[in-house]
Design a protein around this motif. Structure first.
Motif, PDB file in Angstrom:
ATOM      1  N   ASP A  20     -16.724 -43.469  -4.831  1.00 47.14           N
ATOM      2  CA  ASP A  20     -16.122 -44.017  -3.609  1.00 47.14           C
ATOM      3  C   ASP A  20     -14.927 -44.909  -3.935  1.00 47.14           C
ATOM      4  N   GLU A  21     -15.018 -45.620  -5.052  1.00 48.11           N
ATOM      5  CA  GLU A  21     -13.886 -46.434  -5.491  1.00 48.11           C
ATOM      6  C   GLU A  21     -13.860 -46.471  -7.008  1.00 48.11           C
ATOM      7  N   HIS A  57      -9.889 -41.494  -6.611  1.00 53.68           N
ATOM      8  CA  HIS A  57      -9.267 -40.686  -7.664  1.00 53.68           C
ATOM      9  C   HIS A  57      -7.881 -40.212  -7.225  1.00 53.68           C
ATOM     10  N   GLU A  58      -7.781 -39.672  -6.027  1.00 56.74           N
ATOM     11  CA  GLU A  58      -6.502 -39.156  -5.550  1.00 56.74           C
ATOM     12  C   GLU A  58      -5.484 -40.268  -5.364  1.00 56.74           C
ATOM     13  N   GLU A  59      -5.919 -41.392  -4.828  1.00 56.29           N
ATOM     14  CA  GLU A  59      -4.991 -42.503  -4.603  1.00 56.29           C
ATOM     15  C   GLU A  59      -4.426 -43.027  -5.918  1.00 56.29           C
ATOM     16  N   TYR A  65      -4.293 -45.491 -14.386  1.00 54.37           N
ATOM     17  CA  TYR A  65      -5.323 -44.468 -14.220  1.00 54.37           C
ATOM     18  C   TYR A  65      -4.766 -43.083 -14.517  1.00 54.37           C
ATOM     19  N   ALA A  66      -3.586 -42.805 -14.009  1.00 56.05           N
ATOM     20  CA  ALA A  66      -2.984 -41.504 -14.263  1.00 56.05           C
ATOM     21  C   ALA A  66      -2.784 -41.280 -15.761  1.00 56.05           C
ATOM     22  N   THR A  67      -2.414 -42.347 -16.473  1.00 58.22           N
ATOM     23  CA  THR A  67      -2.249 -42.235 -17.928  1.00 58.22           C
ATOM     24  C   THR A  67      -3.582 -41.918 -18.598  1.00 58.22           C
ATOM     25  N   LEU A  68      -4.648 -42.587 -18.143  1.00 58.02           N
ATOM     26  CA  LEU A  68      -5.965 -42.319 -18.708  1.00 58.02           C
ATOM     27  C   LEU A  68      -6.422 -40.896 -18.432  1.00 58.02           C
ATOM     28  N   VAL A  69      -6.146 -40.393 -17.224  1.00 54.30           N
ATOM     29  CA  VAL A  69      -6.521 -39.022 -16.883  1.00 54.30           C
ATOM     30  C   VAL A  69      -5.786 -38.028 -17.773  1.00 54.30           C
ATOM     31  N   ASN A  70      -4.492 -38.231 -17.972  1.00 53.92           N
ATOM     32  CA  ASN A  70      -3.716 -37.336 -18.838  1.00 53.92           C
ATOM     33  C   ASN A  70      -4.240 -37.367 -20.274  1.00 53.92           C
TER      34      ASN A  70
END
Length: 594
Positions: A553-554, A569-571, A579-584
């Motif tokens: 949820d958050e 996740h999308e936000e 977060y985007a860096t961690l996902v990549n």
């Protein structure tokens, strides 16, 4: 391999504190004292019977009196032996009860210590305090009290009897006692230092054995080619312990040998003194009195020597008591509230307001001003790089640590105001380091809920996707997992830990890298099961694999102990930040692994 816990510089032990250990058993001790005193007093009758035999019965040929006196000596022996048997049983019971109280008190106090204590103290050190230190006090605790009472009673009564026979001979007998006392104190001080060194070396040896001969230690030693080095280290520690043991055994031997020589010579001195005091060929005391006196004299020196030895033992044991009291005096930094709040129905809302945390000795805070709110029944994921404070944050919710600043609440109640029992029933934890006891699978699961039925075990194991595997084993749920669960793979242990947490059915579930040891396929299956089990409960997940928390949820992103991003996740992906860096990075690692 690490350092020990508390410092070795200790204040002197209060002897009154040791005496207080016996207070709950004062009635039993009184009974022991009466038995010991009775035994000591009865044993003094024999020398007077001997005097009558030699001065009256034998010279006058009174066979009837001789028979009565001889029978009296036998009765005294039987009575003394009976007293000794009863007092030995009673004193052993009291002494072992005190030992039990000490062991339990130390273990109970250590159970109240926070995680911080155990992260800086070797397990072997703790084990040594409970096993070697308390075990080393056993002889002192179980026998010293009765020996002290018996010997004091014997010394006082014997001295009085000797004075009745001849005060001059008594004075000659007692001239050497001050020197004996000085020797005893000197040897006691020497042995106390040796005992301190010995127990420290015991602790080092125990810690080494506990670490190097565990499953993990053996695997590390073999794979790193250090088995020979570890053996050499152990041999050196054992060699130092051997040298200390030799010192402990031989300390003061020459002093004590001198004492024994003097004691053995005292009858000759008494005969010499008796001869010197003779007047006109007639001794001041009769032959019977002289024999009775020397008999009493030997009866005096034996307990006197034991009293000196007891003094040495007490001096030595003070160091052991100091080490035990040191643990009992450790401050409890995560204490249970005196008047805990008893909440009604727990909804499971978790809030962290202005939370900061600094580890002892750290240069910077691990957490700094963290504000997080997780509504009841919702899920929160905590992500961040290594050292960002994710795991520390998860420790604060079940109160493994207390925050340095700020407050952690559940349903608006500060977790520091909840009893440990209530908090444990409210918050379930599955950590990244799964711990299983050397017991059966069923016993490990029931550690979370001792009264759980077999059906409940199976239901929890099915949710954790471990039931089918357990049923494939010859002994099923009765399979012994081995030390720390090493008969199971990392993924299997994780699933057992998840099943254990699910069995407890807490309103709040904290998962600290709970699926980190699972392969991708199993991880997805278990994650789906955990998601199903999390329905209706608050779930806080510390994640390294970001694929497991996409549906949270958050998501909160920590960086150097501070919340730098939060959202779904999308936000967070849309922000293109941390977060985007961690996902990549996560995607690249998965691709490289594939």
């Amino acid at each position: 391999m690490g350092t020990t816990g508390p410092a070795s510089d200790r204040p002197p032990v209060e002897k009154r504190r040791i005496v207080r250990l016996f207070r709950p058993y004062r009635r039993s001790l009184l009974f022991v004292v009466l038995l010991v005193a009775g035994s000591s007093l009865v044993s003094l009758v024999n020398p007077f019977l001997i005097r009558e035999i030699m001065d009256t019965a034998l010279p006058q040929g009174r066979t009837g009196l001789l028979s009565v006196l001889a029978l009296g000596m036998i009765v005294v022996s039987v009575a003394t032996s009976s007293f000794n048997v009863w007092q030995t049983h009673a004193s052993a019971k009291v002494g072992q009860s005190v030992m039990h109280d000490l062991r339990t008190a130390v273990y109970s106090h250590l159970q109240r210590m926070s995680l911080a204590f155990f992260t800086r103290t070797r397990t072997g050190e703790v084990q040594s305090r409970i096993a070697h230190d308390i075990g080393g006090m056993q002889v002192t605790v179980t026998t010293t009290t009765t020996a002290l009472v018996a010997d004091v009673t014997t010394v006082v009564a014997t001295t009085s009897a000797m004075v009745l026979i001849d005060w001059r001979l008594t004075l000659a007998s007692l001239l050497m006692l001050p020197g004996f006392v000085w020797v005893s104190r000197h040897v006691g001080d020497e042995r106390r230092v040796i005992v301190r060194d010995r127990q420290k070396q015991f602790a080092e040896l125990s810690a080494n054995v506990q670490e190097s001969l565990s499953v993990s230690g053996i695997m590390l030693g073999h794979t790193m080619g250090r088995s020979r080095s570890l053996t050499d280290t152990f041999a050196e520690q054992s060699r130092r312990l051997t040298a200390i043991e030799v010192r402990a055994t031989t300390a003061g031997l020459w002093y004590q040998s001198t004492i024994w020589v003097v004691m053995a010579s005292m009858p000759a001195v008494i005969y010499w003194v008796a001869g010197l005091t003779a007047s006109g060929g007639q001794m001041a005391v009769s032959i019977g009195s002289l024999v009775a006196f020397t008999t009493l004299q030997q009866a005096l020196f034996r307990p006197a020597q034991r009293l000196l030895t007891i003094g040495i033992d007490i001096q030595s044991s003070l160091e052991l008591f100091a080490r035990i009291f040191e643990y009992l005096d450790l401050p409890v930094d995560v204490a249970e509230p005196e008047h805990p709040v008893e909440p009604g129905v727990v909804r499971g809302e978790v809030c962290l307001r202005g939370v900061g945390f600094v580890y002892a000795g750290a240069e910077r805070p691990t957490l700094d001003g963290v504000d997080v709110r997780v509504p009841a029944g919702r899920s929160l994921a905590i992500v961040g790089g290594t050292g960002s404070g994710k795991t520390t944050l998860s420790y604060l919710i079940p109160r493994l640590y207390d925050p340095t600043s700020g407050v952690v609440t559940i349903d608006g109640v500060d977790v520091r105001d909840l009893s440990f029992g209530t908090l444990a029933a409210t918050v379930g934890v599955v950590s990244q380091e799964t711990y299983l006891f050397h017991a059966s699978v069923a016993e490990n699961l029931r550690f979370a809920k001792p009264e759980a039925t077999d059906e409940e075990l199976v239901a929890a194991a099915r949710i954790a996707h471990i039931h089918d595997y357990l049923m494939s084993l010859p002994e099923g749920y009765d399979t012994v997992v081995g030390e720390r669960g090493y008969r199971f793979s990392g993924g299997e242990k994780q699933r057992l830990a998840i099943a254990r947490a699910i069995l407890r059915d807490p309103p709040v579930l904290v998962l600290d890298e709970a699926t980190s040891a699972l392969d991708t396929r199993t991880e997805k299956a278990v994650q789906a099961a955990v998601d199903a089990a999390s329905a209706g409960r608050t779930t806080i997940t510390v994640a390294h694999r970001l694929s497991t928390i996409r549906d949270a949820d958050e998501i909160v992103v920590l960086e150097r102990g501070q919340v730098v991003e939060r959202g779904t996740h999308e936000e967070l992906l849309a922000l293109g930040g941390h977060y985007a860096t961690l996902v990549n990075r996560d995607a690249q690692e998965l691709a490289a692994a594939a």
